[in-house]
Motif scaffolding. Structure first.
Motif, PDB file in Angstrom:
ATOM      1  N   PRO A 154     -22.124 -22.470 -45.232  1.00  0.00           N
ATOM      2  CA  PRO A 154     -20.810 -22.040 -45.746  1.00  0.00           C
ATOM      3  C   PRO A 154     -20.859 -20.629 -46.294  1.00  0.00           C
ATOM      4  N   ILE A 155     -19.851 -19.841 -46.008  1.00  0.00           N
ATOM      5  CA  ILE A 155     -19.855 -18.425 -46.345  1.00  0.00           C
ATOM      6  C   ILE A 155     -20.019 -18.174 -47.848  1.00  0.00           C
ATOM      7  N   ALA A 156     -19.513 -19.069 -48.677  1.00  0.00           N
ATOM      8  CA  ALA A 156     -19.631 -18.887 -50.128  1.00  0.00           C
ATOM      9  C   ALA A 156     -21.070 -19.032 -50.610  1.00  0.00           C
ATOM     10  N   GLU A 157     -21.929 -19.648 -49.804  1.00  0.00           N
ATOM     11  CA  GLU A 157     -23.323 -19.872 -50.195  1.00  0.00           C
ATOM     12  C   GLU A 157     -24.251 -18.756 -49.735  1.00  0.00           C
ATOM     13  N   LEU A 158     -23.776 -17.867 -48.873  1.00  0.00           N
ATOM     14  CA  LEU A 158     -24.653 -16.850 -48.299  1.00  0.00           C
ATOM     15  C   LEU A 158     -25.234 -15.921 -49.361  1.00  0.00           C
ATOM     16  N   GLY A 159     -24.396 -15.412 -50.243  1.00  0.00           N
ATOM     17  CA  GLY A 159     -24.858 -14.474 -51.266  1.00  0.00           C
ATOM     18  C   GLY A 159     -25.970 -15.052 -52.126  1.00  0.00           C
ATOM     19  N   PRO A 160     -25.734 -16.203 -52.792  1.00  0.00           N
ATOM     20  CA  PRO A 160     -26.781 -16.797 -53.625  1.00  0.00           C
ATOM     21  C   PRO A 160     -28.057 -17.125 -52.842  1.00  0.00           C
ATOM     22  N   ARG A 161     -27.899 -17.607 -51.618  1.00  0.00           N
ATOM     23  CA  ARG A 161     -29.079 -17.981 -50.844  1.00  0.00           C
ATOM     24  C   ARG A 161     -29.895 -16.766 -50.399  1.00  0.00           C
ATOM     25  N   SER A 162     -29.257 -15.609 -50.334  1.00  0.00           N
ATOM     26  CA  SER A 162     -29.975 -14.405 -49.906  1.00  0.00           C
ATOM     27  C   SER A 162     -31.053 -13.992 -50.903  1.00  0.00           C
ATOM     28  N   PHE A 163     -30.990 -14.501 -52.136  1.00  0.00           N
ATOM     29  CA  PHE A 163     -32.004 -14.176 -53.148  1.00  0.00           C
ATOM     30  C   PHE A 163     -33.123 -15.208 -53.198  1.00  0.00           C
ATOM     31  N   ASP A 164     -32.935 -16.306 -52.473  1.00  0.00           N
ATOM     32  CA  ASP A 164     -33.951 -17.367 -52.459  1.00  0.00           C
ATOM     33  C   ASP A 164     -35.003 -17.072 -51.392  1.00  0.00           C
ATOM     34  N   ASP A 215     -39.179 -15.247 -50.854  1.00  0.00           N
ATOM     35  CA  ASP A 215     -40.410 -14.851 -51.539  1.00  0.00           C
ATOM     36  C   ASP A 215     -40.525 -13.334 -51.644  1.00  0.00           C
ATOM     37  N   VAL A 216     -40.182 -12.653 -50.537  1.00  0.00           N
ATOM     38  CA  VAL A 216     -40.255 -11.202 -50.476  1.00  0.00           C
ATOM     39  C   VAL A 216     -38.968 -10.684 -49.852  1.00  0.00           C
ATOM     40  N   GLU A 217     -38.406  -9.637 -50.438  1.00  0.00           N
ATOM     41  CA  GLU A 217     -37.188  -9.047 -49.877  1.00  0.00           C
ATOM     42  C   GLU A 217     -37.493  -8.453 -48.502  1.00  0.00           C
ATOM     43  N   PRO A 218     -36.821  -8.921 -47.441  1.00  0.00           N
ATOM     44  CA  PRO A 218     -37.105  -8.418 -46.092  1.00  0.00           C
ATOM     45  C   PRO A 218     -36.431  -7.072 -45.830  1.00  0.00           C
ATOM     46  N   GLU A 219     -36.876  -6.398 -44.793  1.00  0.00           N
ATOM     47  CA  GLU A 219     -36.207  -5.175 -44.371  1.00  0.00           C
ATOM     48  C   GLU A 219     -34.847  -5.534 -43.785  1.00  0.00           C
ATOM     49  N   ALA A 220     -33.927  -4.589 -43.838  1.00  0.00           N
ATOM     50  CA  ALA A 220     -32.597  -4.815 -43.273  1.00  0.00           C
ATOM     51  C   ALA A 220     -32.691  -4.975 -41.765  1.00  0.00           C
ATOM     52  N   VAL A 221     -31.786  -5.763 -41.196  1.00  0.00           N
ATOM     53  CA  VAL A 221     -31.702  -5.805 -39.736  1.00  0.00           C
ATOM     54  C   VAL A 221     -31.357  -4.404 -39.272  1.00  0.00           C
ATOM     55  N   SER A 222     -31.889  -4.009 -38.131  1.00  0.00           N
ATOM     56  CA  SER A 222     -31.768  -2.612 -37.710  1.00  0.00           C
ATOM     57  C   SER A 222     -30.429  -2.264 -37.095  1.00  0.00           C
ATOM     58  N   SER A 223     -29.747  -3.250 -36.544  1.00  0.00           N
ATOM     59  CA  SER A 223     -28.502  -2.966 -35.834  1.00  0.00           C
ATOM     60  C   SER A 223     -27.347  -2.706 -36.780  1.00  0.00           C
ATOM     61  N   THR A 224     -26.477  -1.769 -36.399  1.00  0.00           N
ATOM     62  CA  THR A 224     -25.248  -1.532 -37.152  1.00  0.00           C
ATOM     63  C   THR A 224     -24.066  -2.251 -36.509  1.00  0.00           C
ATOM     64  N   CYS A 225     -24.241  -2.758 -35.323  1.00  0.00           N
ATOM     65  CA  CYS A 225     -23.185  -3.512 -34.633  1.00  0.00           C
ATOM     66  C   CYS A 225     -23.409  -5.001 -34.869  1.00  0.00           C
ATOM     67  N   LYS A 245     -34.054 -15.820 -45.431  1.00  0.00           N
ATOM     68  CA  LYS A 245     -34.626 -14.491 -45.221  1.00  0.00           C
ATOM     69  C   LYS A 245     -33.790 -13.675 -44.244  1.00  0.00           C
ATOM     70  N   VAL A 246     -33.244 -14.346 -43.234  1.00  0.00           N
ATOM     71  CA  VAL A 246     -32.354 -13.668 -42.290  1.00  0.00           C
ATOM     72  C   VAL A 246     -31.083 -13.215 -43.014  1.00  0.00           C
ATOM     73  N   ILE A 247     -30.536 -14.087 -43.854  1.00  0.00           N
ATOM     74  CA  ILE A 247     -29.331 -13.737 -44.611  1.00  0.00           C
ATOM     75  C   ILE A 247     -29.608 -12.544 -45.518  1.00  0.00           C
ATOM     76  N   ALA A 248     -30.760 -12.548 -46.172  1.00  0.00           N
ATOM     77  CA  ALA A 248     -31.136 -11.433 -47.043  1.00  0.00           C
ATOM     78  C   ALA A 248     -31.227 -10.130 -46.252  1.00  0.00           C
ATOM     79  N   ALA A 249     -31.801 -10.200 -45.047  1.00  0.00           N
ATOM     80  CA  ALA A 249     -31.931  -9.010 -44.203  1.00  0.00           C
ATOM     81  C   ALA A 249     -30.561  -8.490 -43.787  1.00  0.00           C
ATOM     82  N   TYR A 250     -29.623  -9.396 -43.535  1.00  0.00           N
ATOM     83  CA  TYR A 250     -28.284  -8.974 -43.136  1.00  0.00           C
ATOM     84  C   TYR A 250     -27.504  -8.428 -44.334  1.00  0.00           C
ATOM     85  N   CYS A 251     -27.638  -9.062 -45.512  1.00  0.00           N
ATOM     86  CA  CYS A 251     -26.973  -8.547 -46.715  1.00  0.00           C
ATOM     87  C   CYS A 251     -27.479  -7.143 -47.038  1.00  0.00           C
ATOM     88  N   GLN A 252     -28.768  -6.924 -46.865  1.00  0.00           N
ATOM     89  CA  GLN A 252     -29.330  -5.606 -47.115  1.00  0.00           C
ATOM     90  C   GLN A 252     -28.765  -4.582 -46.133  1.00  0.00           C
TER      91      GLN A 252
END
Length: 298
Positions: free
Chosen positions: A172-182, A184-194, A214-221
């Motif tokens: 659910p979209i409302a859960e993406l933000g909080p889950r992005s902090f869960d 172990d290590v902050e991942p690099e951002a996904v490289s694509s801008t599209c 971790k994927v959500i965190a990379a996309y939020c970044q």
């Protein structure tokens, strides 16, 4: 949800709110602002220049119907009729297609005015993260726009991009933000801008062993980095304020704040109604001027 029905993970919470402490019947001037965006539509009612109520909902198949549904939602809740409203201003993507509006004003001007009301006269830099575009705005102490920049018409770094990721992750979209902090290590951002390629990259990361969080965190970044580059082009002043639906996503907001080295001004008012609120406030100002002109002529 019935068997076989696909869950809509992208669907965010629609909201209709009314200030029960105010009596609209005793107001001298009642104005409404209608913000028809590409993804969401909001209707705001102000009584004598103060926020009275709003309705925020998904934009439908066409702008006129979306505008009508938005205003009817709050009118019904307040026990009002459209004829009770003195003046209506349309804004947003579909501003010229609001059938009952007296005037149309750009969303840039309206978001600045709305942010000024919600965040106070100290607001100077505004980030409007909409459904399919993103704007960086500078304004003065009265909420008047002094400069702005807008990204290209791409869903990356916008609400629609986050909806795509919600469906892809089946979270659910409302859960993406909080889950992005869960993570172990902050991942690099996904490289694509599209967002289309970012979606493919996200699938590749899942296959390589990334957790969904971790994927959500990379996309939020990636979203944060994209909009920060826009803000830095216009320059960041003290009094930073975020409007739009993405302002409700802490996974993006906190990363933006970290990259900029500044905190966004907090507000108890729904950030998604800034454009419609600004439109309603412009309507109030216009009605005041008309009244003053009529009184002077008399």
């Amino acid at each position: 949800m019935t068997a076989g029905e696909k869950k809509e993970y992208w669907r965010w919470q629609e909201n209709c709110w009314l200030d029960e402490s105010k009596d609209w019947r005793s107001a001298k001037i009642i104005t409404a602002g209608i913000d028809v965006g590409s993804v969401s539509s909001q209707a705001v009612i102000c009584v004598d220049g103060e926020l009275f109520g709003y309705n925020s909902m998904r934009t439908g198949n066409n702008s006129p119907d979306s505008a009508t549904n938005a205003i009817n939602g709050i009118l019904d809740k307040a026990g009002m009729k459209l004829s009770d409203v003195t003046y209506v201003i349309g804004t947003g993507y579909g501003r010229v297609n609001v059938p009952f509006a007296h005037k149309a004003i750009t969303e840039i001007a309206c978001h600045a005015r709305g942010a000024n009301y919600m965040g106070g006269p100290s607001v100077r830099t505004i980030l409007d993260m909409g459904g399919q575009d993103c704007k960086a705005i500078h304004c003065d102490e009265k909420g008047k726009v002094t400069n702005f920049l807008m990204n290209d018409k791409c869903a990356a770094g916008t609400g629609r991009g986050m909806e795509v990721i919600a469906d892809l992750m089946q979270i659910p979209i409302a859960e993406l933000g909080p889950r992005s902090f869960d993570v172990d290590v902050e991942p690099e951002a996904v490289s694509s801008t599209c967002v289309v390629f970012a979606k493919s990259e996200a699938l590749g990361l899942l296959k390589s062993g990334y957790t969904k969080n971790k994927v959500i965190a990379a996309y939020c970044q990636a979203m944060a980095e994209r909009v920060v580059s826009l803000i830095e082009r216009i320059g960041v002043e003290d009094g930073f304020f975020i409007t739009g639906g993405i302002a409700k996503n802490p996974g993006v907001v906190k990363r933006i704040e970290k990259l900029l080295g500044t905190k966004a001004i907090d507000t108890k008012i729904d950030s998604q109604i800034a454009g419609a609120l600004g439109a309603a406030l412009f309507g109030y100002t216009l009605m005041q001027k008309q009244g003053a002109t009529a009184a002077k002529a008399a």
